[in-house]
Design an enzyme around this catalytic site. Sequence first.
Site, mmCIF file in Angstrom:
data_model
loop_
_atom_site.group_PDB
_atom_site.id
_atom_site.type_symbol
_atom_site.label_atom_id
_atom_site.label_comp_id
_atom_site.label_asym_id
_atom_site.label_seq_id
_atom_site.Cartn_x
_atom_site.Cartn_y
_atom_site.Cartn_z
ATOM 1 N N GLY A 7 -3.422 9.318 -0.837
ATOM 2 C CA GLY A 7 -3.962 8.414 -0.044
ATOM 3 C C GLY A 7 -3.179 7.248 0.534
ATOM 4 O O GLY A 7 -3.671 6.162 1.116
ATOM 5 N N GLY A 8 -2.009 7.321 0.285
ATOM 6 C CA GLY A 8 -1.026 6.246 0.560
ATOM 7 C C GLY A 8 0.035 6.739 1.959
ATOM 8 O O GLY A 8 0.006 8.150 1.985
ATOM 9 N N SER A 36 3.058 9.803 0.575
ATOM 10 C CA SER A 36 2.772 11.013 0.471
ATOM 11 C C SER A 36 2.218 11.829 1.892
ATOM 12 O O SER A 36 2.436 12.888 2.110
ATOM 13 C CB SER A 36 1.705 11.310 -0.692
ATOM 14 O OG SER A 36 0.415 10.584 -0.284
ATOM 15 N N CYS A 52 2.471 9.108 -17.104
ATOM 16 C CA CYS A 52 1.378 9.916 -16.076
ATOM 17 C C CYS A 52 2.368 10.864 -15.412
ATOM 18 O O CYS A 52 1.913 11.897 -15.043
ATOM 19 C CB CYS A 52 0.943 8.692 -15.124
ATOM 20 S SG CYS A 52 -0.192 9.388 -13.861
ATOM 21 N N CYS A 112 -3.208 1.820 -12.196
ATOM 22 C CA CYS A 112 -4.453 2.140 -11.333
ATOM 23 C C CYS A 112 -5.756 1.714 -12.038
ATOM 24 O O CYS A 112 -6.800 1.464 -11.396
ATOM 25 C CB CYS A 112 -4.212 3.328 -10.995
ATOM 26 S SG CYS A 112 -5.039 4.893 -11.951
#
EC number: 2.8.1.13
Length: 376
Positions: A20-21, A24, A108, A204
């Site tokens: 959503g950035g 990407s 992550c 996040c």
Amino acid sequence: MRDPAPSNSEMKRVIVGMSGGVDSSVSAVLLMEQGYQVEGLFMKNWEEDDGTEYCTAREDLADAQAVCDRIGIKLHTANFAAEYWDNVFEHFLEEYKAGRTPNPDILCNREIKFKAFLDYALMLGADLIATGHYVRRRDIDGRTELLKGLDPNKDQSYFLHAVGGEQIARTLFPVGELEKPQVRAIAEKHGLATAKKKDSTGICFIGERRFTDFLRQYLPAQPGDIKTTEGEVIGRHSGLMYHTIGQRQGLGIGGLKDASDDPWYVLVKDLDNNELIVGQGNDHPWLFSRALVSSEIYWVNPIDLSSPRKLTAKVRYRQSDQPCTLEKTAGGYRATFDDPQRAVTPGQSVVFYDGEICLGGGVIEIAEPWTSKDKR
């Protein structure tokens, strides 16, 4: 050197991790322009339990969907919240409980983005995955190397150091060759909804909440004394887990009689006595280390350490490369620096480089003081 494009005889299917950035989003556009068969995948890694979307997951998913609709590709969704909890978040809590300062983004990447996501994408029939990380890869002599991104202000190799060469070999990094303004310009040119979206910062799952408030939900506070290096009690802390080496803000001390106006810094977290040791001055000698120890190093590709090796290292993100000597010891690995290193923090990662090649790194367990121990 661009990431490899497919041959004319073989249309490769790539699934892009769509956050959503803007990074990407542009990665997907660039891969389409290079002739790949592109699809997107939005992964949700955190389940909100209080009715509030602190990770802005809904907004991010909507932005990812808008971009995919705009460029005409399919968007898959996957929920890796269980994997994230088991393999990232529980470790995060254990580290804080032990008085260290972990970096969950590194874990992550290793456990979710380049393991759970990669496995899921391969199950969907992908040949490769792609992400919006500012790094590059190079195939040489039968192995795949991880290289720094060309934009020194955005290079993210520090966060990907624990990802193995086999995973890097299955991943494309389209924006690693670009600088951030170029990425935004491409997004503007294609009318992408994320063109002007702010970069995400922080962890996040904490979002806009105060870090101390978040930790209190999971770990009980253990108040203790704040002491000077001479042993004088000058305050109280709410819990060692809320503080990190080199911290200046939020100590709640100042204006002490007979003390200078210089700011106070966290020098040592004394776990045995639950005490926070502080001192004045940005260049207090206790803030500096000459060496560090890590019991385990995650190598992108194995390297020969049969004898000590001159490399460079970073002990925090965006630090300039620091010359050091790395050697294998009976208990793991020891890096000795040419120059004093400020605020080397157990729980954070040290990452090693050979020029532009990111070799790997590990969690800092011991920071050896620059001054002799008997002076401490």
